[in-house]
Design an enzyme around this catalytic site. Structure first.
Site, PDB file in Angstrom:
ATOM      1  N   ASN A   1     -12.850  -3.163   2.648  1.00 53.73           N
ATOM      2  CA  ASN A   1     -13.788  -2.052   2.724  1.00 53.73           C
ATOM      3  C   ASN A   1     -14.735  -2.165   1.539  1.00 53.73           C
ATOM      4  O   ASN A   1     -14.295  -2.442   0.416  1.00 53.73           O
ATOM      5  CB  ASN A   1     -13.040  -0.711   2.674  1.00 53.73           C
ATOM      6  CG  ASN A   1     -12.141  -0.507   3.880  1.00 53.73           C
ATOM      7  OD1 ASN A   1     -12.453  -0.961   4.984  1.00 53.73           O
ATOM      8  ND2 ASN A   1     -11.006   0.148   3.676  1.00 53.73           N
TER       9      ASN A   1
ATOM     10  N   GLN B   1     -14.597   2.533   1.281  1.00 51.56           N
ATOM     11  CA  GLN B   1     -13.804   2.111   0.115  1.00 51.56           C
ATOM     12  C   GLN B   1     -13.531   3.305  -0.784  1.00 51.56           C
ATOM     13  O   GLN B   1     -14.456   4.024  -1.168  1.00 51.56           O
ATOM     14  CB  GLN B   1     -14.568   1.033  -0.662  1.00 51.56           C
ATOM     15  CG  GLN B   1     -13.781   0.501  -1.858  1.00 51.56           C
ATOM     16  CD  GLN B   1     -14.546  -0.571  -2.636  1.00 51.56           C
ATOM     17  OE1 GLN B   1     -15.689  -0.900  -2.321  1.00 51.56           O
ATOM     18  NE2 GLN B   1     -13.899  -1.099  -3.658  1.00 51.56           N
TER      19      GLN B   1
ATOM     20  N   HIS C   1      -6.970  -5.736   2.350  1.00 54.25           N
ATOM     21  CA  HIS C   1      -5.846  -5.127   3.064  1.00 54.25           C
ATOM     22  C   HIS C   1      -5.265  -6.183   4.007  1.00 54.25           C
ATOM     23  O   HIS C   1      -5.963  -6.653   4.919  1.00 54.25           O
ATOM     24  CB  HIS C   1      -6.318  -3.959   3.940  1.00 54.25           C
ATOM     25  CG  HIS C   1      -6.851  -2.767   3.195  1.00 54.25           C
ATOM     26  ND1 HIS C   1      -6.098  -1.638   2.973  1.00 54.25           N
ATOM     27  CD2 HIS C   1      -8.059  -2.522   2.642  1.00 54.25           C
ATOM     28  CE1 HIS C   1      -6.833  -0.741   2.328  1.00 54.25           C
ATOM     29  NE2 HIS C   1      -8.029  -1.253   2.108  1.00 54.25           N
TER      30      HIS C   1
ATOM     31  N   HIS D   1     -10.318  -5.196  -3.140  1.00 55.00           N
ATOM     32  CA  HIS D   1      -8.977  -5.423  -2.593  1.00 55.00           C
ATOM     33  C   HIS D   1      -9.053  -5.834  -1.140  1.00 55.00           C
ATOM     34  O   HIS D   1      -9.957  -5.427  -0.407  1.00 55.00           O
ATOM     35  CB  HIS D   1      -8.080  -4.189  -2.756  1.00 55.00           C
ATOM     36  CG  HIS D   1      -8.681  -2.904  -2.265  1.00 55.00           C
ATOM     37  ND1 HIS D   1      -9.617  -2.200  -2.987  1.00 55.00           N
ATOM     38  CD2 HIS D   1      -8.482  -2.197  -1.121  1.00 55.00           C
ATOM     39  CE1 HIS D   1      -9.960  -1.118  -2.312  1.00 55.00           C
ATOM     40  NE2 HIS D   1      -9.287  -1.093  -1.162  1.00 55.00           N
TER      41      HIS D   1
ATOM     42  N   VAL E   1     -10.930   3.049  -3.532  1.00 50.57           N
ATOM     43  CA  VAL E   1     -10.564   2.570  -4.871  1.00 50.57           C
ATOM     44  C   VAL E   1     -11.588   1.512  -5.306  1.00 50.57           C
ATOM     45  O   VAL E   1     -11.745   0.487  -4.655  1.00 50.57           O
ATOM     46  CB  VAL E   1      -9.137   1.985  -4.878  1.00 50.57           C
ATOM     47  CG1 VAL E   1      -8.793   1.452  -6.272  1.00 50.57           C
ATOM     48  CG2 VAL E   1      -8.118   3.028  -4.441  1.00 50.57           C
TER      49      VAL E   1
ATOM     50  N   ASP F   1       0.846  -1.192   0.000  1.00 52.67           N
ATOM     51  CA  ASP F   1       0.000   0.000   0.000  1.00 52.67           C
ATOM     52  C   ASP F   1       0.884   1.247   0.000  1.00 52.67           C
ATOM     53  O   ASP F   1       1.890   1.313   0.709  1.00 52.67           O
ATOM     54  CB  ASP F   1      -0.921  -0.015   1.236  1.00 52.67           C
ATOM     55  CG  ASP F   1      -2.062   0.972   1.123  1.00 52.67           C
ATOM     56  OD1 ASP F   1      -3.216   0.522   1.005  1.00 52.67           O
ATOM     57  OD2 ASP F   1      -1.794   2.196   1.151  1.00 52.67           O
TER      58      ASP F   1
HETATM   59  P1  DGP Z   1      -9.708   1.593   0.371  1.00 51.27           P
HETATM   60  O1  DGP Z   1      -9.984   2.770   1.237  1.00 51.27           O
HETATM   61  O2  DGP Z   1     -10.107   0.279   1.022  1.00 51.27           O
HETATM   62  O3  DGP Z   1     -10.276   1.758  -1.024  1.00 51.27           O
HETATM   63  O4  DGP Z   1      -8.134   1.528   0.249  1.00 51.27           O
HETATM   64  C1  DGP Z   1      -7.421   1.906  -0.880  1.00 51.27           C
HETATM   65  C2  DGP Z   1      -5.967   1.788  -0.534  1.00 51.27           C
HETATM   66  O5  DGP Z   1      -5.253   1.852  -1.739  1.00 51.27           O
HETATM   67  C3  DGP Z   1      -5.418   2.896   0.364  1.00 51.27           C
HETATM   68  O6  DGP Z   1      -4.899   2.300   1.562  1.00 51.27           O
HETATM   69  C4  DGP Z   1      -4.301   3.527  -0.430  1.00 51.27           C
HETATM   70  C5  DGP Z   1      -4.032   2.540  -1.522  1.00 51.27           C
HETATM   71  N1  DGP Z   1      -3.665   3.129  -2.807  1.00 51.27           N
HETATM   72  C6  DGP Z   1      -4.375   4.057  -3.503  1.00 51.27           C
HETATM   73  N2  DGP Z   1      -3.747   4.357  -4.647  1.00 51.27           N
HETATM   74  C7  DGP Z   1      -2.620   3.585  -4.664  1.00 51.27           C
HETATM   75  C8  DGP Z   1      -1.560   3.466  -5.617  1.00 51.27           C
HETATM   76  O7  DGP Z   1      -1.509   4.098  -6.657  1.00 51.27           O
HETATM   77  N3  DGP Z   1      -0.575   2.573  -5.290  1.00 51.27           N
HETATM   78  C9  DGP Z   1      -0.593   1.839  -4.150  1.00 51.27           C
HETATM   79  N4  DGP Z   1       0.431   1.011  -3.949  1.00 51.27           N
HETATM   80  N5  DGP Z   1      -1.573   1.941  -3.243  1.00 51.27           N
HETATM   81  C10 DGP Z   1      -2.576   2.814  -3.508  1.00 51.27           C
END
Ligand code: DGP
Length: 112
Positions: free
Chosen positions: A85, A92, A100, A98, A94, A29
């Site tokens: 999420n 959520q 975590h 996914h 993204v 992350d």
């Molecule tokens: P959520 O809130 O469950 O949708 O978590 C999305 C997670 O994705 C958040 O912890 C940050 C991570 N994230 C967002 N954009 C990127 C990215 O471009 N690269 C990586 N490695 N993580 C990302």
């Protein structure tokens, strides 16, 4: 809806990828909430658990299996958290399913 995670799958956006197979990808992350914070995602573009179909069960199973193997690989012998999420109320951000994987410190009931 295509998200940033699809671009990571397609190598259009860089990420610290720790695992890949035909169904799943796992990468660190970008905003870690714990010493170990890995996202395990299906390669199939499933926006969230709300859009999951019965046929997706094996994909989700593989993601959970991969998370458990990565937890062992990362040395999380004391335990860890696996969080999904879902949707706006679930926090959520993204819109690509996914998981975590969080560990390396004492975690509370929330995400961290
Ligand atoms: P959520 O809130 O469950 O949708 O978590 C999305 C997670 O994705 C958040 O912890 C940050 C991570 N994230 C967002 N954009 C990127 C990215 O471009 N690269 C990586 N490695 N993580 C990302």
């Amino acid at each position: 809806m295509t998200s940033i995670f699809k671009k990571i799958i397609d190598r259009e956006v860089p990420a610290d990828i720790v695992y890949e197979d035909d169904l799943c990808l796992a990468f660190r992350d970008i905003q870690p909430k714990a010493p170990v914070h890995i996202l395990v995602i299906p390669k199939k573009e499933i926006p969230s658990l709300q859009e999951l179909s019965e046929d997706d069960q094996s994909i989700v199973g593989r993601c959970v299996w991969v998370a458990s193997q990565l937890a062992a690989q990362e040395g999380l012998v004391n335990g860890y958290k696996l969080v999904v999420n879902c949707g706006e109320d679930g926090g959520q951000e993204v819109p690509h399913l996914h998981f975590h994987l969080l560990g390396g410190k004492k975690l509370s009931l929330g995400l961290v």
